[in-house]
Design an enzyme around this catalytic site. Structure first.
Site, short mmCIF file in Angstrom:
data_model
loop_
_atom_site.label_atom_id
_atom_site.label_comp_id
_atom_site.label_asym_id
_atom_site.label_seq_id
_atom_site.Cartn_x
_atom_site.Cartn_y
_atom_site.Cartn_z
N LYS A 26 -15.29 -30.21 -31.27
CA LYS A 26 -14.49 -29.18 -30.61
C LYS A 26 -15.34 -27.95 -30.31
CE LYS A 26 -10.19 -26.57 -31.32
NZ LYS A 26 -9.05 -26.34 -32.24
N SER A 32 -4.85 -26.75 -29.96
CA SER A 32 -5.99 -26.44 -29.11
C SER A 32 -7.09 -27.50 -29.15
CB SER A 32 -6.59 -25.09 -29.54
OG SER A 32 -7.09 -25.14 -30.86
N SER A 73 -3.28 -26.99 -34.55
CA SER A 73 -4.16 -27.42 -33.46
C SER A 73 -4.87 -28.74 -33.67
CB SER A 73 -5.19 -26.32 -33.18
OG SER A 73 -4.56 -25.19 -32.63
#
Length: 451
Positions: free
Chosen positions: A78, A152, A176
């Site tokens: 990420k 996210s 997330s």
């Protein structure tokens, strides 16, 4: 699918350790799939093809492959943790373009375990919202490209659901990891505080944010979690399942954001199967306090304000600027000064002394459509987030472990369904054990049919 795309991390690592396949072949097949399909999905911001192939070749020459739990396993990372030699953009045009000097500790641990970093995945700006689109692109759900992948960690989840990578690193400050895992039919684990190195942004969103695994199977999630936690010799093997006291709750922690019929039904059916498997299941609701949403919002926005403080505000999206402005205001109030984490734990610990695991819907409704959410207003984004993902934030404030576990698909639209499991600190393996029971009782398709 090719020979090694669509395989689990456990399968790949075992084959590499036995020298049944070269790490380069595994990486090449995943890179080819990314080239062919990621234009439709948008999982990756940056693909590190040359670096990944070089790492695979170096791995093949090692004499200690037998000791590497993730030998040759491609992993997506990420875009909110440093990767050596790459810019940490955090989804924002305002972030520095200078390359990171060193890997984040989680990335270092993955590499030390033999994993090969394929690339860096898309996130919403500063990882603020539950939809993944913005300056560096948009991410779509591999199960339905008209839908978003959640956020996210939306790029990480889409990469795994699309078989572009077998596992991915995510981070969870308001859900997330669990939100995109639920939306994409994956296992996602948010560890409790201090179990996996966090060091996310300036404040870890005042202690709410954690790094954790996203995977297609419980065994892969367990193996990756143990590597990230640095706990002894990692193993994908599940410990024997013991009967547990499980509380089923479909009540939303956020007034006005109830679970839809479909998502509540998935949780009830999961509870029924667990009861048949020998667990003691009781319908019971935690006593969520009225101040919960306000306390969570204060840390969410103030954490964003801290992350945005050194950036050029003119380059931030309007919704991010407003979010940070609210955070600067709330940081001066009692909402941030008061230790609401201690108050929440004090309030909810008696409930978890009665029950070993809390079972809830993972989401309240389906993930929103893939739109340019970053160009829409702040209020629309916050309202949308709270409507479809009210079940995840309490456990960030409490800093207790929580997991999203797939539970089939909606017969009407084919979108994944999922449940959330929560336990007291130290309960990560307990959650994975229950997740393994659900995997056995109600198997799910591991990846989306993109081909």
């Amino acid at each position: 699918m090719t020979e090694w795309t669509g395989r689990t991390a456990v399968e790949i690592a075992e084959a590499v350790r036995r020298r049944e396949v070269a790490p380069r072949q595994v990486v090449e097949e995943h890179l080819a799939r990314i080239r062919r399909l990621d234009g439709r999905v948008g999982a990756f911001r940056t693909v590190l093809a040359e670096e990944a192939l070089a790492a695979a070749d170096a791995l093949a020459d090692r004499t200690d492959l037998a000791d590497l739990p993730l030998a040759g396993v491609p992993v997506a990372v990420k875009d909110n943790v440093p990767v050596a030699g790459q810019a940490l953009r955090n989804g924002s045009a305002a972030s520095p373009a200078a390359p990171a000097a060193a890997d984040h500790e989680t990335v270092r641990r993955l590499r030390a375990a033999g994993a090969v970093v394929l690339g860096i995945t898309h996130v919403p700006e500063l990882c603020v919202f539950g939809t993944t689109d913005g300056e560096h692109g948009a991410t779509r759900n591999p199960w339905d490209l008209s839908r978003g992948s959640g956020g996210s960690s939306g790029g990480s989840a889409a990469a795994v659901a699309g078989a572009l990578a077998p596992i991915a690193l995510g981070a969870d400050g308001m859900g997330s990891i669990r939100i995109p895992s639920a939306a994409c039919g994956l296992v996602g684990l948010k560890p409790g505080a201090g179990v996996v190195p966090a060091q996310l942004g300036e404040t870890d969103w005042y202690g709410m944010a954690e790094n954790g695994p996203i995977a297609t199977t419980v065994a892969d999630a367990r193996l990756m979690f143990q590597v990230l936690a640095g706990s002894g010799k990692p193993s994908a093997d599940a410990p024997p399942s013991a009967p547990l006291r499980i509380a089923l709750s479909t009540r939303s922690p956020v007034p006005g954001s109830p679970a839809s019929r479909a998502w509540a039904a998935a949780a009830r059916e999961a509870a029924r199967l667990l009861e048949q498997a020998g667990h003691q299941v009781t319908t019971a609701d935690p006593s969520y306090p009225l101040w919960l949403s306000a306390a969570v919002t204060a840390r969410w926005t103030a954490g964003t304000a801290a992350d945005a403080a050194g950036l050029d505000a003119r380059l931030l999206a309007p919704r991010t600027r407003r979010h940070a402005a609210l955070g600067r205001f709330l940081a001066r109030t009692a909402l941030l000064r008061t230790d609401y984490r201690a108050r929440l734990r004090e309030r909810l610990t008696p409930f978890f002394e009665q029950y070993d695991v809390l079972l809830t819907p993972a989401l309240a409704r389906d993930v929103p459509a893939a739109k340019a959410w970053s160009r829409r207003g702040w209020a629309v984004n916050v309202l949308t987030n709270s409507r479809f993902s009210p079940f995840t934030p309490p456990w960030n404030l409490a800093a207790w472990p929580a997991a999203a576990v797939p539970f089939g698909a909606d017969p009407g639209n084919g979108l994944p369904r999922a449940v959330q499991l929560v336990a007291l600190p130290g309960g990560e393996e307990r959650l994975l054990s229950v997740a393994a029971d659900l995997e056995r009782l109600h198997p799910w398709p591991r990846t989306a049919p993109l081909d």
